[in-house]
Design a protein around this motif. Structure first.
Motif: not given
Length: 153
Positions: A1-9
């Protein structure tokens, strides 16, 4: 599991999860997520398993940097991945942002959402009010909850 920033995609997947999680209460469509992601004071994070987005959450910073307050806009976990600590993982990250700037945090939660209320209370949120008919079109009520700034806890 990894936390990442969300963007348009990631907007379409967030909208898909909203439809699963909040079908009775005007779930956000893709375009709303696109607008939310574009706002400079908003931050949206996701929990990923590889390329699969399993959970998402968003926070907004309001007010000046020297005296901010924050608002949780949304948080959701794929129903197939609930009870695995993903919501808690997101909340830890979102609360670290608020704590770093020593800001209080507000949110609304359905009065019948006992699991979410318990999680928020574990993060030191307290009920400060109730909003009747907050969620539309269902007419469900919501609690307004507040978490004090780090320096006030």
């Amino acid at each position: 599991m990894e936390i990442r920033h969300l963007d348009f995609e990631h907007a379409a997947r967030c909208a898909e999860l909203e439809q699963l999680l909040f079908p009775e209460d005007n779930p956000w469509p893709r375009d709303i997520f696109v607008v939310e992601f574009a706002q400079p004071n908003n931050l949206y994070l996701g929990v990923f398993d590889g390329d699969d987005l399993l959970a998402y959450g968003g926070i907004s910073q309001l007010g000046p940097r020297h005296d901010p307050e924050f608002e949780i806009h949304t948080i959701g976990v794929d129903p197939e991945h609930r009870r695995k600590g993903l919501g808690r993982l997101l909340m830890q990250q979102l609360m670290a942002i608020a704590d770093n700037l020593d800001g209080e945090v507000f949110l609304e939660v359905g009065t019948d959402n006992e699991a979410a209320i318990a999680m928020y209370e574990a993060f030191d949120f307290h009920r400060i009010g109730e909003r009747k008919n907050y969620y539309q079109p269902s007419g469900a009520d919501a609690y307004t909850m507040k978490r004090a700034a780090r320096s006030e806890r």
